[in-house]
Design an enzyme around this catalytic site. Structure first.
Site, PDB file in Angstrom:
ATOM      1  N   LYS A  53      30.623 -20.044   9.775  1.00  0.00           N
ATOM      2  CA  LYS A  53      30.348 -19.773  11.194  1.00  0.00           C
ATOM      3  C   LYS A  53      29.072 -20.485  11.625  1.00  0.00           C
ATOM      4  O   LYS A  53      28.991 -21.074  12.693  1.00  0.00           O
ATOM      5  CB  LYS A  53      30.241 -18.261  11.435  1.00  0.00           C
ATOM      6  CG  LYS A  53      31.606 -17.583  11.473  1.00  0.00           C
ATOM      7  CD  LYS A  53      31.562 -16.074  11.379  1.00  0.00           C
ATOM      8  CE  LYS A  53      32.991 -15.530  11.291  1.00  0.00           C
ATOM      9  NZ  LYS A  53      33.099 -14.123  10.948  1.00  0.00           N
ATOM     10  N   GLN A  97      29.499  -9.064  10.600  1.00  0.00           N
ATOM     11  CA  GLN A  97      30.550  -9.421   9.643  1.00  0.00           C
ATOM     12  C   GLN A  97      31.087  -8.166   8.945  1.00  0.00           C
ATOM     13  O   GLN A  97      30.321  -7.352   8.433  1.00  0.00           O
ATOM     14  CB  GLN A  97      29.991 -10.427   8.617  1.00  0.00           C
ATOM     15  CG  GLN A  97      31.023 -11.001   7.679  1.00  0.00           C
ATOM     16  CD  GLN A  97      32.066 -11.896   8.368  1.00  0.00           C
ATOM     17  OE1 GLN A  97      31.778 -12.539   9.376  1.00  0.00           O
ATOM     18  NE2 GLN A  97      33.270 -11.897   7.863  1.00  0.00           N
ATOM     19  N   ASP A 120      33.688 -10.922  19.052  1.00  0.00           N
ATOM     20  CA  ASP A 120      34.830 -10.590  18.196  1.00  0.00           C
ATOM     21  C   ASP A 120      35.921  -9.871  18.992  1.00  0.00           C
ATOM     22  O   ASP A 120      37.048  -9.742  18.521  1.00  0.00           O
ATOM     23  CB  ASP A 120      34.378  -9.615  17.089  1.00  0.00           C
ATOM     24  CG  ASP A 120      34.173 -10.290  15.747  1.00  0.00           C
ATOM     25  OD1 ASP A 120      34.859 -11.285  15.478  1.00  0.00           O
ATOM     26  OD2 ASP A 120      33.331  -9.795  14.972  1.00  0.00           O
TER      27      ASP A 120
HETATM   28  N1  GUN Z   1      35.810 -10.108   8.528  1.00  0.00           N
HETATM   29  C1  GUN Z   1      36.983 -10.761   8.365  1.00  0.00           C
HETATM   30  N2  GUN Z   1      37.383 -11.289   9.540  1.00  0.00           N
HETATM   31  C2  GUN Z   1      36.436 -10.966  10.453  1.00  0.00           C
HETATM   32  C3  GUN Z   1      36.281 -11.240  11.838  1.00  0.00           C
HETATM   33  O1  GUN Z   1      37.105 -11.881  12.489  1.00  0.00           O
HETATM   34  N3  GUN Z   1      35.154 -10.741  12.413  1.00  0.00           N
HETATM   35  C4  GUN Z   1      34.235 -10.013  11.728  1.00  0.00           C
HETATM   36  N4  GUN Z   1      33.194  -9.558  12.394  1.00  0.00           N
HETATM   37  N5  GUN Z   1      34.361  -9.738  10.446  1.00  0.00           N
HETATM   38  C5  GUN Z   1      35.451 -10.214   9.810  1.00  0.00           C
END
Ligand code: GUN
Length: 285
Positions: A53, A97, A120
């Site tokens: 990211k 996350q 998200d």
């Molecule tokens: N963990 C796995 N996929 C995601 C996601 O799309 N967003 C977040 N915040 N955590 C994750």
């Protein structure tokens, strides 16, 4: 033999567009879109996602910060960081996350994120907006699937769409997006009876069940478009999807590989949401 939908290529194209839009945005507004990513603990998969990211933000020219908090972080400390970022003018998107370590309450943290910075789209406010088809933030993985379908020229209106999986992050919002695109949508899950009978009716089959090679050729209508959201780690360490690619590829009309299908699109949609959040902010101030 199916066309392989190249998520890596489509993702790269969209990221180029976002990069150009970001440069334009900065010229017009004098600031960059900013993303803050919080990771708690040392889950190796999460560490890879967070690194990717950060790298993606750098590639498109965003401002970004990663907060790496120790496993021992208390709820109050995490909440305080979210509060601080909610009030930080340089940050337009906040991502915590998941999964969090067991002693932390995910729901409490997600509820604390200002919905205007919820890139998200996990906050109930944004989930509710998705239900009524009024959204600025799209949930990243389903939005990535929609972008793949769009850019491959797959028509959705009037088509039978079957989603396998009903998670809050993928299955449920996926069904909503397909519905908003005028698909006729069925959601299947672990308690569905005669699953193969239903999946064989699908013109568009989206699989997000988290079981390696679960969908086999006998479950797919010849000519169907098959989208594999699965990411499973085999014993030999290789990544594999929820679809048995070798048996399904010869009968589908188009299919996403794993890796290189839906995966790269998720972060791309996160970038898109962050740019949207910055635009919303610029429009308001
Ligand atoms: N963990 C796995 N996929 C995601 C996601 O799309 N967003 C977040 N915040 N955590 C994750």
């Amino acid at each position: 033999m199916a066309t392989r939908i190249d998520g890596k290529l489509i993702s790269a194209q969209i990221r180029e567009e976002i990069k150009a839009e970001t440069a334009e945005f900065q010229k017009e507004n004098g600031f960059l879109p900013g993303l803050a990513v919080i990771i708690v603990g040392e889950n190796p998969a999460s560490q890879v996602y967070v690194r990717n990211k950060k790298k993606a933000c750098e590639e498109v020219g965003f401002y970004s910060r990663v907060y790496e908090l120790p496993e021992s972080t208390a709820q109050a400390e995490l909440n305080a960081l979210v509060d601080e970022l909610n009030n930080d003018e340089a940050i337009h998107g906040i991502l915590v996350q998941l999964p969090l370590p067991k002693h932390l309450d995910e729901t409490e943290v997600l509820l604390r994120i200002n919905p205007e910075k919820d890139v998200d789209a996990f906050h109930p406010y944004n989930v509710g907006k998705i239900m009524i088809g009024d959204y600025s933030f799209l949930p990243c993985t389903p939005a990535g699937v929609m972008a793949l379908l769009e850019r491959t020229g797959v028509e959705i209106a009037g088509k039978k769409c079957v989603v396998i999986g009903r998670s809050n992050i993928v299955g449920k919002p996926m069904a909503m997006l397909l519905l908003h695109a005028n698909g006729t949508v069925t959601i299947c899950h672990s308690r569905t009876k005669n699953l193969a009978e239903t999946t064989r009716e699908a013109d568009i089959l989206v699989v997000a069940i988290g079981k390696a090679d679960f969908v086999t050729a006998d479950m797919v209508k010849p000519g169907a478009v098959v989208i594999d959201v699965g990411m499973n780690r085999r014993e030999d360490g290789k990544l594999t999807g929820d679809v048995d690619f070798a048996s399904v590829e010869p009968i589908a009309s188009a299919i996403t590989p794993v890796p290189g299908g839906v995966g790269p699109m998720t972060i791309t949609m996160l970038l898109k949401n962050t740019l949207t959040a910055a635009r919303n902010k610029a429009g308001k101030s």
